[in-house]
Design an enzyme around this catalytic site. Structure first.
Site, mmCIF file in Angstrom:
data_model
loop_
_atom_site.group_PDB
_atom_site.id
_atom_site.type_symbol
_atom_site.label_atom_id
_atom_site.label_comp_id
_atom_site.label_asym_id
_atom_site.label_seq_id
_atom_site.Cartn_x
_atom_site.Cartn_y
_atom_site.Cartn_z
ATOM 1 N N ARG A 120 0.818 -1.213 0.000
ATOM 2 C CA ARG A 120 0.000 0.000 0.000
ATOM 3 C C ARG A 120 0.858 1.273 0.000
ATOM 4 O O ARG A 120 0.405 2.326 -0.468
ATOM 5 C CB ARG A 120 -0.939 0.011 1.202
ATOM 6 C CG ARG A 120 -2.173 -0.834 0.962
ATOM 7 C CD ARG A 120 -3.109 -0.792 2.138
ATOM 8 N NE ARG A 120 -4.420 -1.315 1.787
ATOM 9 C CZ ARG A 120 -5.354 -1.613 2.678
ATOM 10 N NH1 ARG A 120 -5.132 -1.456 3.970
ATOM 11 N NH2 ARG A 120 -6.524 -2.077 2.279
ATOM 12 N N LYS A 178 -15.765 -15.530 6.348
ATOM 13 C CA LYS A 178 -17.176 -15.376 6.695
ATOM 14 C C LYS A 178 -18.113 -15.141 5.514
ATOM 15 O O LYS A 178 -17.917 -14.214 4.743
ATOM 16 C CB LYS A 178 -17.338 -14.216 7.671
ATOM 17 C CG LYS A 178 -16.808 -14.525 9.049
ATOM 18 C CD LYS A 178 -17.239 -13.451 10.011
ATOM 19 C CE LYS A 178 -16.861 -13.802 11.438
ATOM 20 N NZ LYS A 178 -16.990 -12.635 12.304
ATOM 21 N N GLY A 204 -6.971 -6.641 0.747
ATOM 22 C CA GLY A 204 -5.726 -6.660 1.486
ATOM 23 C C GLY A 204 -5.162 -8.067 1.619
ATOM 24 O O GLY A 204 -3.994 -8.296 1.305
ATOM 25 N N GLY A 212 -12.509 -4.146 1.528
ATOM 26 C CA GLY A 212 -13.901 -3.725 1.657
ATOM 27 C C GLY A 212 -14.306 -2.774 0.546
ATOM 28 O O GLY A 212 -15.406 -2.864 -0.012
HETATM 29 C C1 3PG Z 1 -8.625 -1.697 4.950
HETATM 30 O O1 3PG Z 1 -7.604 -2.208 5.396
HETATM 31 O O2 3PG Z 1 -9.585 -2.376 4.528
HETATM 32 C C2 3PG Z 1 -8.694 -0.214 4.830
HETATM 33 O O3 3PG Z 1 -7.481 0.373 5.189
HETATM 34 C C3 3PG Z 1 -9.839 0.314 5.649
HETATM 35 O O4 3PG Z 1 -9.617 0.002 7.003
HETATM 36 P P1 3PG Z 1 -10.866 -0.176 7.963
HETATM 37 O O5 3PG Z 1 -11.581 -1.433 7.507
HETATM 38 O O6 3PG Z 1 -10.314 -0.291 9.349
HETATM 39 O O7 3PG Z 1 -11.762 1.033 7.793
#
Ligand code: 3PG
Ligand code: MG
Length: 399
Positions: free
Chosen positions: A41, A206, A356, A380
């Site tokens: 990242r 999940k 990620g 996400g």
């Molecule tokens: C992630 O790792 O999915 C992003 O950096 C967002 O982080 P978060 O899910 O803690 O908001």
């Protein structure tokens, strides 16, 4: 898309101007040593930062790391990230030990043209993630005071309605950075007219977290391959026993319903690797899915499943993959994820790796990143994009 881009900002000239860049530098840290275990990242934001440095901007970078609770917490400090970012940029990055306090103010005030500063973790401030508009707005005011323009290059966080993502662009001239632009370009190919067959591979633990994306994708995809911990809830829905494998009991009925509606598009494992315990050295064997012993748990998909999934992938023209197929961090349970990743690289298809974990898996397994069409920095965020949701960070750039 009515979004202004970094090139538009550069064309205006940024020399001597303060540019506030929201990046997603939320990198995984080694639990024991605290060292950065995957700097993907950080690398992903270099094109944007490099262009601003080159153009003589005073570059103020901000990011979150982990999920601290609105107050400073040293284990989530961005300090190691500042050091790594400096190495990658080839010039030291000045680090502010707070986000909008004295250290931040003096660091920003002292920046020379072409220099880069990183502020401390945004989430050390309750205003960043607050649901209260006024509290978020007050924090956004403080952040916005550090920039004459705002660049959003934090694709991994565009699905969060947070001050630095949503409220700051309402206060400053704003553009999308190179990473955000590329991510949106690539993902929009998947939602507009993907070349067919379009095959999606989903893993991870999940079903409940993937339900919305499964619902959204089922009508669009030609095949949906399901592995990872969540496959056991689907297997249970088929009436199979899954031993002590991960199981979301309250999702079994939902999975049964999805399978009934899926017109045969969903492919599930036919064999799995079962172990005595969730441990790297646990005794393990490959069994058929109708023969999972009651005292053992599944930690990876089996070789026959890999072969079947690989065959489906070899036909594909478009591929999206999110979520590991097994516990790839343990060598004994990494073969499924490796097999699927390799099958994706071999396919004559446009392939996108989302998330990620799957992106980190590609690098941890030593696979060649360039053999994938695109590796998204958003987990996400990429799923919510594919679900067709409005992403607050993108919407804020459109205004
Ligand atoms: C992630 O790792 O999915 C992003 O950096 C967002 O982080 P978060 O899910 O803690 O908001
Ligand atoms: Mg996340």
């Amino acid at each position: 898309m009515s979004i202004r881009t970094l090139d538009d900002l550069l064309a205006e000239g940024v020399s001597g101007r303060r540019v506030l860049v929201r990046a997603d530098l939320n990198v995984p840290l080694d639990k024991q040593t605290g060292a950065i275990s995957d700097d993907g990242r950080i690398r992903a934001v270099l094109p944007t930062l490099g262009a601003l440095v080159e153009a003589g901007a005073k570059v103020v970078v901000c990011s979150h790391l982990g999920r601290p609770k609105g107050t400073p917490d040293p284990q989530f400090s961005l300090s190691p990230v500042a050091a790594r970012l400096g190495e990658l940029l080839g010039a030291p990055v000045r680090f502010a030990t707070d986000t909008v306090g004295d250290s931040a103010r003096s660091t920003v005030a002292d920046l020379a043209d072409g220099q880069v500063a990183l502020l401390e973790n945004l989430r050390f401030n309750a205003g960043e993630t607050s649901k209260d508009e006024a509290e978020r707005g007050a924090f956004a005011d403080q952040l916005a005071a550090f920039g004459d323009a705002y660049v959003d290059d934090a694709f991994g966080a565009v699905h969060r309605k947070h001050a630095s993502v949503y409220d700051v662009p309402a206060r400053l001239p704003h553009v999308a950075g190179r990473l955000v632009l590329r991510e949106v370009e690539v993902l929009s190919k998947l939602t507009s007219e993907p070349e067919r067959p379009y095959v999606v591979v989903l893993g991870g633990s999940k079903v409940s977290e993937k339900l919305a994306v499964i619902e959204a994708l089922l009508p669009t995809v030609d095949r949906l391959l399901i592995g990872g911990g969540m496959c056991f809830t689907f297997l249970k829905a088929q009436g199979l026993e899954v031993g002590t494998s991960l199981l979301e009991k309250d999702m079994v009925e939902t999975c049964r319903n999805l399978l009934e509606r899926s017109e045969g598009k969903i492919m599930l494992p036919v064999d799995v690797v079962v172990a005595d315990a969730f441990a790297p050295d646990a005794a393990h064997d490959t069994v058929r899915v109708d023969g999972i012993p009651s005292h053992r748990l599944g930690l990876d998909i089996g070789p026959e499943t890999v072969a079947g999934f690989a065959a489906a992938l070899s036909q594909a023209k478009t591929i999206f993959w999110n979520g590991p197929m097994g516990v790839f961090e343990m060598a004994a349970f990494a073969a499924g994820t490796r097999g699927i990743a390799e099958a994706i690289t071999k396919a004559d298809a446009f392939s996108v790796v989302g998330g990620g974990d799957s992106a980190a898996a590609v690098r941890a397994l030593g696979l060649d990143e360039s053999s994938f069409g695109h590796i998204s920095t958003g987990g996400g965020a990429s799923l919510e994009y594919l679900e067709g949701k409005t992403l607050p960070g993108i919407a804020a750039l459109e205004n």
